[in-house]
Design an enzyme around this catalytic site. Sequence first.
Site, PDB file in Angstrom:
ATOM      1  N   HIS A  85      51.176  31.041  38.979  1.00  0.00           N
ATOM      2  CA  HIS A  85      50.746  31.272  37.415  1.00  0.00           C
ATOM      3  C   HIS A  85      51.955  30.339  36.942  1.00  0.00           C
ATOM      4  O   HIS A  85      51.787  30.224  35.759  1.00  0.00           O
ATOM      5  CB  HIS A  85      50.787  32.245  37.396  1.00  0.00           C
ATOM      6  CG  HIS A  85      49.793  32.451  38.268  1.00  0.00           C
ATOM      7  ND1 HIS A  85      48.304  32.431  38.016  1.00  0.00           N
ATOM      8  CD2 HIS A  85      49.872  34.048  39.293  1.00  0.00           C
ATOM      9  CE1 HIS A  85      47.482  33.691  39.089  1.00  0.00           C
ATOM     10  NE2 HIS A  85      49.293  34.724  39.284  1.00  0.00           N
ATOM     11  N   HIS A 123      43.454  33.074  39.963  1.00  0.00           N
ATOM     12  CA  HIS A 123      44.246  33.761  41.085  1.00  0.00           C
ATOM     13  C   HIS A 123      42.488  32.704  42.602  1.00  0.00           C
ATOM     14  O   HIS A 123      42.432  32.721  43.570  1.00  0.00           O
ATOM     15  CB  HIS A 123      44.181  34.697  42.095  1.00  0.00           C
ATOM     16  CG  HIS A 123      44.856  35.406  41.477  1.00  0.00           C
ATOM     17  ND1 HIS A 123      44.251  36.487  40.386  1.00  0.00           N
ATOM     18  CD2 HIS A 123      46.237  35.844  41.398  1.00  0.00           C
ATOM     19  CE1 HIS A 123      45.723  36.669  40.166  1.00  0.00           C
ATOM     20  NE2 HIS A 123      46.569  36.892  40.436  1.00  0.00           N
TER      21      HIS A 123
END
Lengths: 208, 357
Positions: B57, B219
């Site tokens: 991320h 995700h």
Amino acid sequence: MLEKKQIIDWIDNFTAVIAEKKDYLTELDAAIGDADHGINMNRGFQKVSEKLPTVIDRDIGTILKTVSMTLISTVGGASGPLYGTFFLKASAVAAQKEELTPEELVQLLQAGLEGVMYRGKAQLEDKTMIDALSPAVDAFKQSLANNNSELEGLQKAVDAAEEGMKKTIPLIARKGRASYLGERSMGHQDPGATSSYLMLKTLLESVR
Amino acid sequence: MKKLINNPEDVVRENLAGMAVAHPDIIKVHFEPNFIYRADAPIQDKVAIVSGSGSGHEPLYNGCVGYGMLDAACPGEVFTAPTPDQMLEAAKIVNSGSGVLYLVNNYSGDVMNYEMAAELAMSEGIRVLNIIIDDDVAVKDSLYTQGRRGVGTSVLAAKICGAAAEAKYDLKQIAELTRKVNLNGRSMGMALTSCITPQKGTPLFDLGDNEIEFGIGIHGEPGRERLPLKTADEITEMMALSIIEDSAYKRVLREWDEDKEEWTDIELIDPPLASGDSVLAFVNGMGGTPLPELYIVYRKLAEICEKKGLKIVRNLVGSYITSLEMQGCSITLLKMDDELIKLWDAPVNTVSFRWGM
């Protein structure tokens, strides 16, 4: 009566099973999760197999606690705290013990199950590990109450776990990442229930 | 699949090693367990803020460590929550005695690992509070799911709460502020492509050339629905309206109760946005979307906010909470007041956020 050697065999054998089924578990997870269950579990149990030789002379509680702490610090994701908690709570029941009576083995599994339920805030039919573990513990308990042997009880537990695992297929996930899929999680077997079934099946095979 | 890597297993470690040599003035890196921490930690009389989730991320959270933001970031494996020993060791190094706030995204793995980390830290005498961020309006109900995920608001909470820590808010005040930011923040995301984790090496989901996935997390998990490809303006409008028209959201989160010394379920309700509100508008890239496309989205978002009576008082445009090389974006609207504006504007000096210094 379950001897320490059988507990060590259980952990060793489960390590081998996880390594062998790594891709299968990951594929199940890819369908409704994030495709890492087999990879993460394998990373954790490989580390367990490195650590295990350092504690094989200690009591069963210490051995299981070592398994727990190793999983907690190496698996990550949701499986790390859940399997870590399972073995942590199980280890408390086996503290200072060199062998386990059938009743103690049931208590050990029950304590592990309750730990997983508390940590994961999951109930039966949420499409999780609980769906394999919970019916297995119930079946084991019931079998012992009917004066069956430990092996018969464990066989009942494994049968119940397998049935519970298969029953996760039509369920809609209500916990974990699969829950975001809603109805799209139907039709897939839960990877956590699958690894939990394998764990109990390996226990039976290690005791037999 | 092509990636600029050596071995999939080494991605997390080599990224940290690179950051350590690139930015020694701002951060230090600890290996095994892995975490990044402020080079000048611990800061006396300041609450320490520790966060981190799965890797993949970036720049959240690794690039957010430094003055005015996080004291430490604990990166897990790619898309895998970090482990409690990481957060425990990080807390030991950055805690000055004023306590530690664990800033946690509402993913089951993150929540459980941070709960265990808090238990371990408390058993070693460190005062810790966990506050959860769950701002993703793509998730409708919290009764039959894990609840809303933590996405864009995490970035804004790290900045605002980091500034509050520098301003010497105490641990309880920062926990309260973090809850406020969470309740005032709402996000919605979409993907044009899937992402590819280094370990798996193939896309996490299949998306056709003319399809988009609407309502994604970060995700690579599939989203709320799959739709035919639309224009940027149409997609922006769908995302913006999902946020603006979202009604009050009620959920139960588990927090540590310091008086009872146990985990306690608390019920929290987000008030919906209303005409006349001031907002921070955050257009975030998922990693593979070029900046011009994000400004195309921002342009339309500003138009929609004006039409809806929302006054954009601050903004952020760029890729800050990503999903590897995924193409797509998310929008976050955070309702602002004078306190939040002041803390947002306060100086910050991290690898990825630097202003006012």
